[in-house]
Design an enzyme around this catalytic site. Structure first.
Site: not given
Ligand code: NAD
Ligand SMILES: O=C(O)C(=O)C[C@@H](O)[C@H](O)[C@H](O)COP(=O)(O)O
Ligand code: ZN
Length: 356
Positions: A120, A142, A184, A226, A236, A240, A244, A247, A251, A264
């Protein structure tokens, strides 16, 4: 070596983002964030050969194990999360264990979700290695994974204990992934910081050339932006949702194209263009502002049009599962001009007007 620090303050709690060069090789700068005896490192198959050894060198004294998931968005799944649970069980991880996410947003979202679920909720530390993860996904708590039906449909809010950004890891990041992260960065200027948007317009060429000073400034301002929004609205419930921007369309595009086909950040760049066009169409912003946004995204070598083989009707279908929706109504972030945005209910007809 200088380290920039940004605090994310959440009521009476807070955590620190540390941004600097070569931090992975300086455990004195991050070991205080790791608690308990057991540590599980989650990384991916591309990042592990590049950076895992640097991290493991700093983990002496901990009982640690590593889970390496296959790289890429296709693997942000419940099945891969189960591998993390199995490894936590194998390690005998108790409630004071720590999960470290070493990688991009896929690793960070998935590892954070596993940490949110294990017993948990246990600590996790974000060590982002993509620009996108440094400026966005590692901050704000998130976490989650995708389903075939849609992005991040399973997840939890679970804040990291700390975020360690070693900007040297960007040296190996492929150009396409780097540019996706810039989308972003543009988002922050677009929704809440007109001065930063102007700075991005001035620095676009330096950013494309990855000039270290420009990249460091873009990361620091994005993290601060952020952190400020998350501090005001952690879960959110209001402001917040502006994070998005782009998005609702983005998405849907990622899901319809097939995870990993459009990155993404690329989908968000197209999504921001569509949201800006819709906003202008609805009289909430000007066509001049839309042109300004498109021009900046193009200079950053990001896509701004929907791939021709994608059906508008199917995109709208995906949007019905967007997490901002209420009572079956699609709610999207619309643009009110550079530095301003708001959430509005949009009708299918209005969505079709920009998609067709
Ligand atoms: N939680 C949040 O607030 C939030 C915000 C934005 C995006 N996201 C999520 O994040 C994801 C996208 O993240 P991303 O763009 O980092 O993608 P990713 O994690 O897939 O990384 C992109 C690619 O780069 C490679 N890589 C990573 N670091 C590297 C480095 N230093 N050198 C060489 N290769 C490297 C990885 O192996 C992968 O193939 C999506 O799933 C999106 O939904 C979440
Ligand atoms: O942190 C947030 O809040 C965001 O919406 C950041 C976005 O860039 C990110 O892609 C996030 O994962 C989207 O969230 P979701 O709730 O639409 O899945
Ligand atoms: Zn995003």
């Amino acid at each position: 070596m200088s380290v920039t620090e940004v605090d994310v303050v959440l009521g009476d709690r807070s955590y620190r983002i540390r941004i600097g060069r070569d931090l992975l090789r300086q455990p004195a700068r991050w070991r205080d964030a790791v608690r308990g005896r057991h540590v599980l490192v989650v990384t991916d198959s591309t990042v592990a050969p590049l950076y895992l050894a640097r991290l493991e060198d700093g983990l002496d004294g901990f009982d640690h194990a590593v889970v390496t998931i296959p790289a890429g968005e296709r693997h942000k799944t419940l099945a891969q999360t189960e591998q993390v649970f199995a490894a936590l069980a194998g390690l005998g991880a108790s409630r004071d264990a720590t999960v470290i996410a070493l990688g991009g947003g896929v690793v960070g979202d998935l590892a954070g979700f596993a940490a949110a679920c294990w017993m948990r909720g246990i600590d996790f530390v974000q060590m982002p290695t993509t620009l996108l993860a440094m400026v966005d996904s590692s901050v704000g708590g998130k976490t989650g994974v995708n389903l075939p039906a849609g992005k991040n449909l399973i997840g939890a809010f679970h804040q990291p204990r700390s975020v360690i950004i070693d900007t040297d890891t960007l040296d190996t990041l492929p150009a396409r992934e780097y540019r996706a992260g810039l989308a972003e960065v543009v988002k922050y200027g677009a929704i809440s910081d007109a001065a930063f948007f102007g700075w991005l317009e001035q620095q676009a060429d330096a950013l494309v050339r990855r000039e270290p000073a420009a990249v460091a400034e873009a990361i620091a301002v994005s993290c601060k932006s952020k952190a400020d929004i998350v501090a005001r609205d952690e879960r959110e419930e209001g402001e917040r949702a502006l994070l998005n921007f782009g998005h609702t369309f983005g998405h849907a595009l990622e899901t319809e194209a097939g995870y990993g086909t459009l990155l993404h950040g690329e989908a968000v760049a197209i999504g921001m263009t569509l949201a800006a066009s819709l906003s202008a169409h609805m009289g909430k912003s000007s066509h001049t502002d839309t042109d300004r946004l498109i021009s900046l995204l193009k200079r950053l070598e990001l896509p701004t049009v929907v791939p021709h083989d994608i059906s508008p009707a199917r995109l709208i279908q995906h949007m019905r599962l967007d997490k901002k929706n209420l009572s079956g109504k699609i709610r999207a972030v619309l643009w009110h001009g550079v530095g301003r945005a708001g959430v509005t209910i949009v009708e299918d007809e209005q969505l079709r007007s920009v998609l067709e």
